[in-house]
Scaffold this motif. Structure first.
Motif, PDB file in Angstrom:
ATOM      1  N   SER A 187     -92.255  85.994  81.205  1.00  0.00           N
ATOM      2  CA  SER A 187     -92.526  84.772  81.981  1.00  0.00           C
ATOM      3  C   SER A 187     -92.865  85.118  83.430  1.00  0.00           C
ATOM      4  O   SER A 187     -92.385  86.113  83.986  1.00  0.00           O
ATOM      5  N   ARG A 230     -97.456  82.087  86.073  1.00  0.00           N
ATOM      6  CA  ARG A 230     -98.607  81.593  85.313  1.00  0.00           C
ATOM      7  C   ARG A 230     -98.185  80.767  84.100  1.00  0.00           C
ATOM      8  O   ARG A 230     -99.028  80.134  83.461  1.00  0.00           O
ATOM      9  N   GLN A 231     -96.909  80.802  83.739  1.00  0.00           N
ATOM     10  CA  GLN A 231     -96.477  80.174  82.483  1.00  0.00           C
ATOM     11  C   GLN A 231     -96.732  78.669  82.499  1.00  0.00           C
ATOM     12  O   GLN A 231     -96.549  78.003  83.518  1.00  0.00           O
ATOM     13  N   ASN A 232     -97.128  78.153  81.364  1.00  0.00           N
ATOM     14  CA  ASN A 232     -97.411  76.728  81.209  1.00  0.00           C
ATOM     15  C   ASN A 232     -96.322  76.006  80.421  1.00  0.00           C
ATOM     16  O   ASN A 232     -96.453  74.815  80.136  1.00  0.00           O
ATOM     17  N   CYS A 250     -99.097  82.063  79.031  1.00  0.00           N
ATOM     18  CA  CYS A 250    -100.337  81.739  79.720  1.00  0.00           C
ATOM     19  C   CYS A 250    -101.553  82.209  78.921  1.00  0.00           C
ATOM     20  O   CYS A 250    -101.426  82.798  77.850  1.00  0.00           O
ATOM     21  N   GLY A 269     -99.711  79.647  76.040  1.00  0.00           N
ATOM     22  CA  GLY A 269     -99.704  78.602  77.061  1.00  0.00           C
ATOM     23  C   GLY A 269    -101.104  78.320  77.567  1.00  0.00           C
ATOM     24  O   GLY A 269    -101.929  79.227  77.692  1.00  0.00           O
ATOM     25  N   GLY A 270    -101.361  77.072  77.858  1.00  0.00           N
ATOM     26  CA  GLY A 270    -102.682  76.695  78.347  1.00  0.00           C
ATOM     27  C   GLY A 270    -102.636  75.370  79.095  1.00  0.00           C
ATOM     28  O   GLY A 270    -101.617  74.677  79.108  1.00  0.00           O
ATOM     29  N   THR A 271    -103.752  74.994  79.733  1.00  0.00           N
ATOM     30  CA  THR A 271    -103.869  73.751  80.483  1.00  0.00           C
ATOM     31  C   THR A 271    -105.042  72.942  79.941  1.00  0.00           C
ATOM     32  O   THR A 271    -106.142  73.483  79.784  1.00  0.00           O
ATOM     33  N   ASN A 303    -100.840  73.579  75.345  1.00  0.00           N
ATOM     34  CA  ASN A 303    -100.596  74.879  74.740  1.00  0.00           C
ATOM     35  C   ASN A 303    -101.278  74.915  73.376  1.00  0.00           C
ATOM     36  O   ASN A 303    -101.482  73.874  72.737  1.00  0.00           O
ATOM     37  N   GLN A 322     -97.655  70.670  77.274  1.00  0.00           N
ATOM     38  CA  GLN A 322     -96.878  71.589  78.099  1.00  0.00           C
ATOM     39  C   GLN A 322     -95.462  71.071  78.303  1.00  0.00           C
ATOM     40  O   GLN A 322     -95.264  69.900  78.633  1.00  0.00           O
TER      41      GLN A 322
END
Length: 372
Positions: free
Chosen positions: A272, A275-277, A305, A322-324, A327, A341
């Protein structure tokens, strides 16, 4: 990243501890030891069952007295995992537990006393097909060996082990395994490497008195990991000042990390960072506890991330990257669905998907067995 283990295991003869093969081409077995009073049958049985449920193949029980031997007989009736009786000095205890169903005697022949007593134990073991473990420990070397070397050394451990081996050889008894344990990693590793070149019996690995849960795990991983990568070792115990169940978990994690055995989930998780989402640490802590019951071998990636997430997730049976703004879940290397998220349901959804995948793998394995 499905690489096979490059480890070439040392060739050793095989013995049977109950129904568990040790040595030869058998899987490396995981052992632990009870720390209850053996005369407290209920407590000892309960602990053995917890150790077994954690994945142990063999359990050792201390039998320091005849009262403990009688209790051992009651314990033997109530559990179905192979049991090793840990015995020192009194040969009569060894004879008694042999009659009560022990699967292996942890006993140093040289500590039994007169030749007549040693022969009685060995003859009993031979007649009842019970193997023996010679257990040499740096903290309890024979006085003459301590005097010769001045202090515990790898050479002293090996000489002690070979002395006991010679006794069994002279009695034409070959069904035994040997350990040469020390709390010092370098001493233990050197002793096992030296002994491995001189006998062909199975070797039981351990870093004795390794320490508490964290420090003992690290010390054991360093020492036993080095030996296992050399191909040395047929059975092992992680010795921790902790719940014996933790010893089993660490033992399995060690074997899984070296691809020597597989059971349950192999987690790939990032440490972690900013950057973690989603909360990686919370997610991993929850999943490890919730999914302890799964024994199906599978890889699960939990990456916070998009930098390393997709790459790791694609290589796993189930992967979370993880993403924006969402996830992404991968199943068998393919994008499967999106999860919000840090949503309240993220861990629940991931657990559900992992359990389904484990169930699907189990069914596929059953179908394969039926076809074969």
């Amino acid at each position: 990243m499905h690489f096979e283990s490059p480890i070439k295991r040392r060739k050793s003869r095989q013995i049977m501890v109950g129904n568990v093969p040790v040595g030869g081409d058998a899987p490396i077995s995981v052992q632990s030891m009870t720390n209850t009073e053996t005369t407290d049958v209920e407590a000892t049985v309960g602990q053995i069952q917890r150790i077994q449920n954690a994945g142990a193949d063999i359990v050792r029980v201390s039998v320091p007295s005849m009262d403990a031997a009688e209790a051992f007989g009651e314990i033997r009736k109530q559990v179905d995992i192979p049991l090793v009786a840990d015995i020192h000095f009194d040969y009569r205890i060894a004879l008694r537990v042999a009659d009560l169903g022990v699967d292996c005697l942890r006993i140093n022949p040289g500590n039994i006393g007169r030749e007549k007593r040693i022969r009685a134990v060995v003859d009993k073991a031979r007649d009842m097909n019970i193997p023996i473990r010679i257990g040499v420990n740096a903290g309890s070397l024979e006085k003459d060996i301590q005097k010769k070397y001045g202090e515990p050394t790898p050479e002293a451990l090996v000489e002690s082990a070979l002395r006991h081996v010679e006794i069994l050889d002279s009695l034409d008894f070959q069904d035994f395994k040997v350990s040469v344990k020390a709390s010092d990693v370098f001493m233990a590793v050197a002793a096992y490497r030296g002994l491995a070149q001189q006998i062909d019996q199975p070797l039981h690995l351990g870093i004795t008195e390794a320490g508490g849960l964290r420090s003992g795990t690290v010390k054991s991983a360093v020492g036993l990991g080095a030996l296992l990568m050399d191909g040395i070792g047929d059975t092992l115990r992680i010795s921790l000042a902790a719940d014996p169940v933790e010893e089993v978990k660490v033992g399995w994690d060690l074997l899984k990390s070296l691809k020597l055995r597989s059971k349950g989930i192999n987690f790939i998780a990032c440490p972690s960072c900013s950057r973690q989402n989603f909360d990686v640490i919370k997610t991993m802590n929850e999943l490890e506890v919730r999914l302890e019951d799964i024994t199906t071998p599978m890889d699960v990636a939990v990456i916070g991330c998009v930098v390393n997430g997709p790459g790791e997730a694609k290589e796993a049976d189930i992967g979370l990257a993880g993403g924006t703004p969402n996830n992404l879940i991968y199943v068998d290397g393919e994008p499967n669905q999106k999860l919000k998220q840090n949503s309240d349901s993220l861990i629940d959804d991931l657990e559900r998907l992992i359990r389904k995948k484990a169930s699907d793998k189990e069914e596929a394995e059953k179908d394969l067995i039926v076809k074969v």
